[in-house]
Scaffold this motif. Structure first.
Motif, PDB file in Angstrom:
ATOM      1  N   UNK A   7       0.935 -13.182  -5.770  1.00 44.68           N
ATOM      2  CA  UNK A   7       1.627 -12.060  -5.141  1.00 44.68           C
ATOM      3  C   UNK A   7       1.122 -10.756  -5.746  1.00 44.68           C
ATOM      4  N   UNK A   8       0.651  -9.853  -4.894  1.00 46.43           N
ATOM      5  CA  UNK A   8       0.164  -8.558  -5.362  1.00 46.43           C
ATOM      6  C   UNK A   8       1.285  -7.536  -5.240  1.00 46.43           C
TER       7      UNK A   8
ATOM      8  N   UNK B 232       6.577  -4.048  -4.635  1.00 50.15           N
ATOM      9  CA  UNK B 232       6.437  -2.786  -5.349  1.00 50.15           C
ATOM     10  C   UNK B 232       7.101  -2.952  -6.710  1.00 50.15           C
ATOM     11  N   UNK B 233       6.366  -2.629  -7.766  1.00 52.16           N
ATOM     12  CA  UNK B 233       6.888  -2.747  -9.123  1.00 52.16           C
ATOM     13  C   UNK B 233       7.728  -1.529  -9.478  1.00 52.16           C
TER      14      UNK B 233
ATOM     15  N   UNK C 295       6.816  -8.258   5.324  1.00 52.59           N
ATOM     16  CA  UNK C 295       7.912  -7.473   4.764  1.00 52.59           C
ATOM     17  C   UNK C 295       7.482  -6.963   3.400  1.00 52.59           C
ATOM     18  N   UNK C 296       7.966  -5.806   3.035  1.00 54.58           N
ATOM     19  CA  UNK C 296       7.691  -5.272   1.711  1.00 54.58           C
ATOM     20  C   UNK C 296       8.945  -5.410   0.854  1.00 54.58           C
ATOM     21  N   UNK C 297       8.797  -5.955  -0.332  1.00 55.66           N
ATOM     22  CA  UNK C 297       9.901  -6.142  -1.260  1.00 55.66           C
ATOM     23  C   UNK C 297       9.696  -5.218  -2.463  1.00 55.66           C
ATOM     24  N   UNK C 298      10.740  -5.002  -3.222  1.00 57.08           N
ATOM     25  CA  UNK C 298      10.606  -4.085  -4.347  1.00 57.08           C
ATOM     26  C   UNK C 298      11.594  -4.419  -5.449  1.00 57.08           C
ATOM     27  N   UNK C 299      11.176  -4.081  -6.682  1.00 54.80           N
ATOM     28  CA  UNK C 299      12.060  -4.145  -7.826  1.00 54.80           C
ATOM     29  C   UNK C 299      12.494  -2.733  -8.171  1.00 54.80           C
ATOM     30  N   UNK C 300      13.547  -2.602  -8.927  1.00 58.55           N
ATOM     31  CA  UNK C 300      14.059  -1.280  -9.284  1.00 58.55           C
ATOM     32  C   UNK C 300      14.815  -1.384 -10.609  1.00 58.55           C
ATOM     33  N   UNK C 301      14.698  -0.358 -11.439  1.00 65.83           N
ATOM     34  CA  UNK C 301      15.407  -0.341 -12.718  1.00 65.83           C
ATOM     35  C   UNK C 301      16.722   0.398 -12.507  1.00 65.83           C
TER      36      UNK C 301
ATOM     37  N   UNK D 258      19.884   1.409   1.153  1.00 67.33           N
ATOM     38  CA  UNK D 258      20.253   1.637   2.552  1.00 67.33           C
ATOM     39  C   UNK D 258      19.022   1.759   3.449  1.00 67.33           C
ATOM     40  N   UNK D 259      17.881   2.137   2.868  1.00 70.75           N
ATOM     41  CA  UNK D 259      16.649   2.205   3.651  1.00 70.75           C
ATOM     42  C   UNK D 259      16.075   0.820   3.923  1.00 70.75           C
ATOM     43  N   UNK D 260      16.187  -0.055   2.948  1.00 69.14           N
ATOM     44  CA  UNK D 260      15.601  -1.386   3.067  1.00 69.14           C
ATOM     45  C   UNK D 260      16.436  -2.374   2.257  1.00 69.14           C
ATOM     46  N   UNK D 261      17.630  -2.735   2.744  1.00 74.42           N
ATOM     47  CA  UNK D 261      18.528  -3.610   1.972  1.00 74.42           C
ATOM     48  C   UNK D 261      17.986  -5.018   1.770  1.00 74.42           C
ATOM     49  N   UNK D 262      17.157  -5.501   2.676  1.00 75.32           N
ATOM     50  CA  UNK D 262      16.646  -6.866   2.544  1.00 75.32           C
ATOM     51  C   UNK D 262      15.451  -6.953   1.603  1.00 75.32           C
ATOM     52  N   UNK D 263      14.893  -5.781   1.228  1.00 77.70           N
ATOM     53  CA  UNK D 263      13.699  -5.801   0.417  1.00 77.70           C
ATOM     54  C   UNK D 263      13.940  -5.811  -1.076  1.00 77.70           C
ATOM     55  N   UNK D 264      15.156  -5.456  -1.515  1.00 74.73           N
ATOM     56  CA  UNK D 264      15.414  -5.370  -2.947  1.00 74.73           C
ATOM     57  C   UNK D 264      15.549  -6.769  -3.536  1.00 74.73           C
TER      58      UNK D 264
END
Length: 287
Positions: free
Chosen positions: A200-201, A224-225, A255-261, A277-283
């Motif tokens: 996974x990139x 997205x890191x 789909x684009x997924x992301x992590x968040x601190x 709220x912009x992308x609830x399924x991606x978090x």
């Protein structure tokens, strides 16, 4: 016991359903959660085993995709044998609900990667600790301008493409996630090859614009890191990697997924709400 398998009923518990915590029994058959109604009305049987949960909350285990260490251990600079460090963390994080994780290595020298990576083995979880899904290598193929805590002297380019990846890490077998800055791979050949190999990139530690990010996704990047951190800040004319959350140029089958601190320091709560709220399924990963 029914021919369909052993039926277990977890009682005196609370479960998570439709984003709400409710009091309800949990039914499991063949390691899968099932709907008990057909059991009552069609099979007309009772459970083979009842487990009193003592008012516990039963929820899915967390998967941590980016954990650099813990409990006094740093995976990138192990004090002793790296396998021992992994085992200590694997046991320790169970108490926080984490049932599997990706040990993460930050920017290091090739000899350090060659020493550590082969010793981190993929392993199933269980009562003795969380499972190890594979390694997340965060760097050294990142932008020096957005290096964060990464040592700049070890940051590398992708001048020779996938050859630089192999030369730096050595064996890629245990690597499952690789964070890189997409502007280092302008034609996308490295991203495409990594994805072909089942890696996974993830895009991060980058000063790229939205167009660079979109092209990386077209080539196969899907993550997205730590969104907002170590990347260009959101701008209304060019939102950078943040714009991938709502980009119309993402292929329909991706789909684009992301992590968040989400500690209230690295990311303001308002920014966290905007992302959600912009992308609830991606978090996927909240560090």
């Amino acid at each position: 016991m029914s021919s369909r398998g052993k039926l277990i009923q977890f009682t005196n518990c609370k479960i998570l359903r439709d984003s709400k915590i409710i009091r309800e029994d949990l039914w499991v058959r063949n390691s899968k959660i099932i709907n008990p109604e057909p059991v009552f009305y069609d099979e007309k049987i009772t459970s083979d085993l009842k487990v009193d949960c003592g008012n516990a909350l039963i929820v899915p285990g967390f998967i941590d995709l980016q954990i650099n260490g813990g409990f006094g251990f740093d995976f990138s600079t192990p004090k002793d044998d790296i396998a021992s460090s992994i085992n200590v963390v694997a046991k320790g994080i169970l108490q926080y609900g984490v049932t599997s994780f990706c040990p993460t290595l930050i920017t290091s020298t090739p000899d350090k990667y060659h020493e550590i990576i082969p010793k981190i083995k993929i392993q199933n979880g269980g009562k003795h600790g969380a499972g190890v899904l594979g390694i997340h290598v965060e760097g050294p193929f990142i932008n020096k301008e957005k290096c964060g805590a990464h040592p700049t002297q070890y940051i590398k380019t992708l001048k020779n493409g996938i050859e630089d990846i192999v030369e730096t890490y050595g064996n890629l077998y245990n690597i499952r996630i690789l964070t890189l800055a997409p502007e280092l791979d302008t034609n996308g050949t490295v991203i495409k090859e990594l994805v072909r190999q089942g890696i996974t990139v993830s895009l991060g530690h980058s000063a790229c614009n939205l167009s660079d990010g979109e092209e990386a996704v077209v080539q196969g990047a899907t993550f997205i890191t730590h969104l907002f951190n170590a990347m260009l800040p959101f701008h209304h004319r060019d939102p950078g990697l943040v714009g991938l959350l709502t980009s119309e140029k993402i292929p329909v089958n991706m789909k684009i997924f992301y992590g968040i601190i989400a500690d209230g320091i690295h990311t303001h709560p308002a920014a966290l709400r905007i992302a959600y709220h912009s992308n609830p399924d991606g978090i996927l990963n909240i560090n």
